[in-house]
Design a protein around this motif. Structure first.
Motif, short mmCIF file in Angstrom:
data_model
loop_
_atom_site.label_atom_id
_atom_site.label_comp_id
_atom_site.label_asym_id
_atom_site.label_seq_id
_atom_site.Cartn_x
_atom_site.Cartn_y
_atom_site.Cartn_z
N SER A 11 -46.28 46.46 25.21
CA SER A 11 -47.39 46.47 26.16
C SER A 11 -47.83 45.05 26.49
O SER A 11 -47.48 44.08 25.80
CB SER A 11 -48.56 47.27 25.60
N THR A 12 -48.62 44.96 27.53
CA THR A 12 -49.13 43.65 27.93
C THR A 12 -50.08 43.09 26.89
O THR A 12 -50.05 41.88 26.59
CB THR A 12 -49.84 43.77 29.29
N LEU A 13 -50.93 43.95 26.32
CA LEU A 13 -51.84 43.48 25.28
C LEU A 13 -51.07 43.03 24.04
O LEU A 13 -51.48 42.08 23.36
CB LEU A 13 -52.83 44.60 24.91
N GLY A 14 -49.95 43.71 23.74
CA GLY A 14 -49.13 43.29 22.60
C GLY A 14 -48.52 41.91 22.82
O GLY A 14 -48.45 41.11 21.88
#
Length: 460
Positions: free
Chosen positions: A432-435
């Protein structure tokens, strides 16, 4: 009339005196007796010259019974006699001179032409066996392209052993909200101790000095990082490589301690102020040049201040993180209890939690909202510190070795991703982008891109 002087008597065989007024004449020398001229030495027939590869060095063979002083040394021309040199007379019947006969060892036997040897028939060439493939150079092989020399040499220590770069300052500033939250929690707890509360706050602030306390560092290395002291065999391999790294950096290597992690993965760690740890895989399976690149990277974290600043910020953020975990647990329990009272309980729970959050934000000037964005900012600073450590290792001459290590780490990540995809039915996991924003290390392509200036050949 004068009388003439008397004439002396003449003696037989004596010349008469000269008359007066005349000088005596000198007697004429008698002619030398004429001796018979010596006869010329007899000329003996010379045998034909033997065939030598060089015609200018063809010695003459003496005839049987001829004096050997007329024979030159084999293979060398006879020295010419000077003109007018008298020849010893030879009388017939005189005994031969004692040196007329040469020793038998000086006589050269006649050389006979050798029969031509017919050329040997060419034997059929045996089929050449295919060359055995060369085994790849091992990690401890001196012929490995990433093997470096670790011999002793003169050490020039730098005047500044450590520095505080921009990433260190940024890390300390970003840890400031966490520090304030922890201070707020400690103050709330100190209220329970009455007059002893201020002492508790000062004691907590002083604990930051334990980051640079050697026994505390060793305890953190054992308990938190799962490190151990190297064995004598491991130390014999690590210390020459570490000495080479610190010599190039101008750093006193005795200030730091080497530790080992029992892991089969390629990794290393720089902790506290003096801990440098490497995995067993990195120590045993990497050439010493690549192991030096890994150690130089970790030394870059120490020299730049990344290790101590990160640990100090983490230490002062512990009270706030513990309070946050307690609050999450309490909130989860309260939410489950409120579900038992149907929708009215859930509504009541939401109002209570929202009121507390609003009061906290308004009283602390929105500081809790800033805390929510701190992890992403700290991850960005951590990725920047990794690039700075790569630059430090590359500046010491380990850029090719570090690129090879990054490639191996990237290969390990690909294998782990493929194994995870196999367990998920063939579908690769999507990050994910947050990851990606929370990743503490940059990806392989970003790190390799920043190493390109050190990998290109220098133009003079």
């Amino acid at each position: 009339m004068t009388q003439p002087p008397p004439t002396p008597p003449e003696h037989p065989g004596q010349p008469a005196p000269p008359p007066p007024g005349q000088y005596p004449q000198q007697p004429q020398p008698t002619a030398a007796p004429q001796y018979p001229q010596p006869t010329a030495a007899p000329q003996y027939p010379q045998p034909p010259a033997a065939a030598y590869p060089h015609p200018q060095h063809q010695p003459q063979q003496p005839a049987p019974g001829a004096p050997s002083f007329q024979q030159a040394a084999p293979g060398y021309p006879r020295a010419p006699q000077p003109p007018g040199y008298p020849t010893a007379p030879h009388h017939p019947g005189a005994p031969a001179h004692p040196y007329a006969q040469a020793p038998a060892s000086l006589t050269v036997p006649p050389q006979y032409p050798q029969a031509p040897v017919p050329p040997a028939a060419p034997s059929p060439a045996a089929p050449s066996a295919p060359a055995a493939p060369q085994a790849p150079a091992g990690a401890d092989d001196a012929d490995h392209p990433h093997h470096i020399s670790t011999g002793p040499r003169r050490v020039h220590l730098s005047a500044h052993q450590r520095r505080t770069d921009a990433t260190t300052v940024g890390s300390l500033l970003l840890h400031l909200p966490n520090f304030l939250c922890s201070l707020f929690v400690v103050v709330l707890i100190s209220l329970l101790f009455g007059d002893f509360g201020p002492v508790l706050i000062l004691a907590w602030l002083a604990t930051g000095a334990l980051v640079f306390h050697r026994p505390t560092e060793r305890a953190l290395a054992r308990r938190l990082l799962r490190l151990r002291y190297p064995t004598p065999q491991e130390r014999a391999k690590l210390e020459p490589v570490w000495q080479e790294v610190t010599t190039r950096a101008g750093v006193d290597g005795r200030v730091y301690e080497l530790w080992v992690e029992d892991s089969d993965h390629l990794n290393a760690v720089a902790a506290a102020g003096h801990i440098v740890g490497v995995t067993r895989f990195a120590m045993t399976d990497l050439p010493n040049g690549e192991l030096a690149a890994v150690m130089a990277h970790e030394l870059g974290h120490h020299v730049g201040g990344h290790a101590w600043s990160g640990l100090l910020g983490h230490w002062y953020a512990l009270p706030g993180r513990l309070a946050w975990r307690v609050l999450r647990v309490m909130t989860t329990v309260m939410f489950k209890v409120s579900q038992a009272f149907s929708c009215f309980g859930v509504l009541f729970f939401g109002l209570v939690v929202g009121g507390i959050a609003l009061a906290t934000i308004s009283s602390l000037y929105g500081l809790p909202l800033l805390v929510l964005g701190v992890p992403y900012a700290l991850a960005a600073v951590g990725r920047r510190s990794e690039l700075r450590a790569d630059q430090h290792a590359a500046a010491l001459g380990f850029a090719p070795m570090l690129a090879s290590v990054l490639e191996k780490m990237h290969h390990e990540e690909q294998q782990a991703t493929a194994a995870l995809a196999a367990r998920n039915g063939g579908a690769p996991p999507e990050e994910s982008t947050l990851g990606k924003l929370l990743a503490s290390h940059p990806d392989y392509y970003t790190r390799l891109h920043h190493l390109q200036p050190y990998l290109r050949p220098q133009r003079h």
